[in-house]
Write a protein that holds these residues in place. Structure first.
Motif, PDB file in Angstrom:
ATOM      1  N   MET A   1       5.925  69.606 -34.515  1.00 28.94           N
ATOM      2  CA  MET A   1       5.179  69.842 -35.740  1.00 28.94           C
ATOM      3  C   MET A   1       4.990  68.516 -36.464  1.00 28.94           C
ATOM      4  O   MET A   1       5.905  67.724 -36.577  1.00 28.94           O
ATOM      5  N   ILE A   2       3.803  68.287 -36.961  1.00 29.15           N
ATOM      6  CA  ILE A   2       3.508  67.050 -37.668  1.00 29.15           C
ATOM      7  C   ILE A   2       3.981  67.166 -39.099  1.00 29.15           C
ATOM      8  O   ILE A   2       3.647  68.098 -39.811  1.00 29.15           O
ATOM      9  N   ASN A   3       4.785  66.195 -39.517  1.00 28.57           N
ATOM     10  CA  ASN A   3       5.227  66.089 -40.900  1.00 28.57           C
ATOM     11  C   ASN A   3       4.508  64.889 -41.473  1.00 28.57           C
ATOM     12  O   ASN A   3       4.983  63.773 -41.388  1.00 28.57           O
ATOM     13  N   ASP A   4       3.310  65.115 -42.018  1.00 27.25           N
ATOM     14  CA  ASP A   4       2.407  64.036 -42.371  1.00 27.25           C
ATOM     15  C   ASP A   4       3.000  63.030 -43.343  1.00 27.25           C
ATOM     16  O   ASP A   4       3.179  61.873 -43.020  1.00 27.25           O
ATOM     17  N   ILE A   5       3.277  63.457 -44.562  1.00 23.13           N
ATOM     18  CA  ILE A   5       3.685  62.531 -45.608  1.00 23.13           C
ATOM     19  C   ILE A   5       4.861  63.110 -46.365  1.00 23.13           C
ATOM     20  O   ILE A   5       4.855  64.263 -46.744  1.00 23.13           O
ATOM     21  N   ASN A   6       5.865  62.300 -46.583  1.00 23.25           N
ATOM     22  CA  ASN A   6       6.984  62.675 -47.440  1.00 23.25           C
ATOM     23  C   ASN A   6       7.149  61.600 -48.499  1.00 23.25           C
ATOM     24  O   ASN A   6       7.197  60.424 -48.180  1.00 23.25           O
ATOM     25  N   PHE A   7       7.229  62.003 -49.762  1.00 16.60           N
ATOM     26  CA  PHE A   7       7.486  61.055 -50.835  1.00 16.60           C
ATOM     27  C   PHE A   7       8.981  61.080 -51.112  1.00 16.60           C
ATOM     28  O   PHE A   7       9.540  62.118 -51.423  1.00 16.60           O
ATOM     29  N   PHE A   8       9.666  59.940 -50.975  1.00 17.42           N
ATOM     30  CA  PHE A   8      11.105  59.875 -51.173  1.00 17.42           C
ATOM     31  C   PHE A   8      11.447  58.522 -51.769  1.00 17.42           C
ATOM     32  O   PHE A   8      11.168  57.498 -51.163  1.00 17.42           O
ATOM     33  N   ASN A   9      12.017  58.526 -52.958  1.00 16.89           N
ATOM     34  CA  ASN A   9      12.396  57.272 -53.615  1.00 16.89           C
ATOM     35  C   ASN A   9      11.242  56.267 -53.666  1.00 16.89           C
ATOM     36  O   ASN A   9      11.421  55.104 -53.369  1.00 16.89           O
ATOM     37  N   SER A  10      10.059  56.745 -53.992  1.00 19.01           N
ATOM     38  CA  SER A  10       8.862  55.924 -54.134  1.00 19.01           C
ATOM     39  C   SER A  10       8.329  55.383 -52.816  1.00 19.01           C
ATOM     40  O   SER A  10       7.304  54.744 -52.800  1.00 19.01           O
ATOM     41  N   ASP A  11       9.037  55.589 -51.708  1.00 18.85           N
ATOM     42  CA  ASP A  11       8.513  55.180 -50.413  1.00 18.85           C
ATOM     43  C   ASP A  11       7.639  56.302 -49.876  1.00 18.85           C
ATOM     44  O   ASP A  11       7.835  57.464 -50.204  1.00 18.85           O
ATOM     45  N   MET A  13       6.623  58.093 -46.393  1.00 18.78           N
ATOM     46  CA  MET A  13       7.008  58.237 -44.994  1.00 18.78           C
ATOM     47  C   MET A  13       5.875  58.938 -44.264  1.00 18.78           C
ATOM     48  O   MET A  13       5.470  60.028 -44.655  1.00 18.78           O
ATOM     49  N   ILE A  14       5.367  58.296 -43.242  1.00 23.37           N
ATOM     50  CA  ILE A  14       4.329  58.890 -42.406  1.00 23.37           C
ATOM     51  C   ILE A  14       4.925  59.041 -41.015  1.00 23.37           C
ATOM     52  O   ILE A  14       5.296  58.055 -40.379  1.00 23.37           O
ATOM     53  N   ASN A  15       5.024  60.269 -40.560  1.00 26.68           N
ATOM     54  CA  ASN A  15       5.563  60.554 -39.239  1.00 26.68           C
ATOM     55  C   ASN A  15       4.405  60.616 -38.252  1.00 26.68           C
ATOM     56  O   ASN A  15       3.565  61.501 -38.340  1.00 26.68           O
ATOM     57  N   ILE A  16       4.378  59.674 -37.325  1.00 21.91           N
ATOM     58  CA  ILE A  16       3.332  59.663 -36.306  1.00 21.91           C
ATOM     59  C   ILE A  16       3.980  60.081 -34.995  1.00 21.91           C
ATOM     60  O   ILE A  16       4.782  59.330 -34.421  1.00 21.91           O
ATOM     61  N   PRO A  17       3.669  61.294 -34.533  1.00 24.79           N
ATOM     62  CA  PRO A  17       4.327  61.841 -33.341  1.00 24.79           C
ATOM     63  C   PRO A  17       4.270  60.914 -32.132  1.00 24.79           C
ATOM     64  O   PRO A  17       3.227  60.342 -31.812  1.00 24.79           O
ATOM     65  N   ASN A  18       5.418  60.761 -31.501  1.00 17.17           N
ATOM     66  CA  ASN A  18       5.573  59.953 -30.286  1.00 17.17           C
ATOM     67  C   ASN A  18       5.160  58.494 -30.471  1.00 17.17           C
ATOM     68  O   ASN A  18       4.853  57.805 -29.519  1.00 17.17           O
ATOM     69  N   TYR A  19       5.128  58.026 -31.724  1.00 22.17           N
ATOM     70  CA  TYR A  19       4.838  56.625 -32.000  1.00 22.17           C
ATOM     71  C   TYR A  19       5.986  56.054 -32.831  1.00 22.17           C
ATOM     72  O   TYR A  19       6.865  55.413 -32.294  1.00 22.17           O
ATOM     73  N   LYS A  20       5.987  56.328 -34.118  1.00 21.60           N
ATOM     74  CA  LYS A  20       7.094  55.943 -34.986  1.00 21.60           C
ATOM     75  C   LYS A  20       6.887  56.522 -36.371  1.00 21.60           C
ATOM     76  O   LYS A  20       5.816  57.024 -36.689  1.00 21.60           O
ATOM     77  N   ASN A  21       7.928  56.450 -37.165  1.00 19.77           N
ATOM     78  CA  ASN A  21       7.828  56.794 -38.579  1.00 19.77           C
ATOM     79  C   ASN A  21       7.522  55.517 -39.337  1.00 19.77           C
ATOM     80  O   ASN A  21       8.183  54.503 -39.138  1.00 19.77           O
TER      81      ASN A  21
END
Length: 162
Positions: A1-11, A13-21
């Motif tokens: 499942m794609i977890n596109d964007i997470n906002f955490f401590n002003s950073d 996070m973009i999860n790109i499957p099978n590539y990297k976060n």
């Protein structure tokens, strides 16, 4: 499942499957040849930077070859401008913002692009050095394309996932 964007401590996070976060809160831009043509940043690019600045801290690193940086960003108090003397200083300044996304086009951007969480090379009207191109994760034709990738991260996912 794609977890596109997470906002955490002003950073962001973009999860790109099978590539990297990709985890960054700052976008570091080169000025000449990347954001600007002959030292001038067009109006549409400035509008996109204003939108991007709502998500990321924006930093522009430049030797200010054309002497236009102060005029071009007058009134943009939320954008950090750093004038540098050489490539080594540019890399050292960029490292202050780690983790960052780097956007550039020249030989003096190579280390900045290599050390970025995500490196984007811009070909633009002034071209792109082969070393900058090979040091990047993504290559785009225009600075507006680069900024729009960050404004719509699903484009990043579509381009980089394996």
């Amino acid at each position: 499942m794609i977890n596109d964007i997470n906002f955490f401590n002003s950073d962001i996070m973009i999860n790109i499957p099978n590539y990297k976060n990709i985890n960054a809160k700052t976008v570091v831009f080169d000025l000449n040849g990347t954001l600007a043509e002959d030292g001038i940043v067009d109006y549409e690019t400035k509008k996109l930077l204003h939108k991007l600045n709502k998500m990321y801290n924006i930093v522009v690193l430049t030797a200010d070859t054309f002497g236009t940086i102060k005029k071009e960003f007058e009134g943009y108090d939320d954008i950090t401008i750093e004038i540098i003397k050489n490539t080594e200083e540019k890399m050292n300044k960029a490292k202050k913002y780690t983790p960052y996304i780097g956007i550039g086009n020249g030989n003096n951007d190579v280390e900045m692009l290599k050390n970025a969480e995500l490196g984007i090379a811009v070909i633009g009207k002034e071209g792109c050095s082969v070393k900058a191109l090979l040091s990047s994760d993504i290559v785009v034709n225009d600075i507006k394309d680069a900024i729009n990738l960050l404004l719509n991260e699903k484009r990043l996912i579509a381009t980089l996932r394996k």
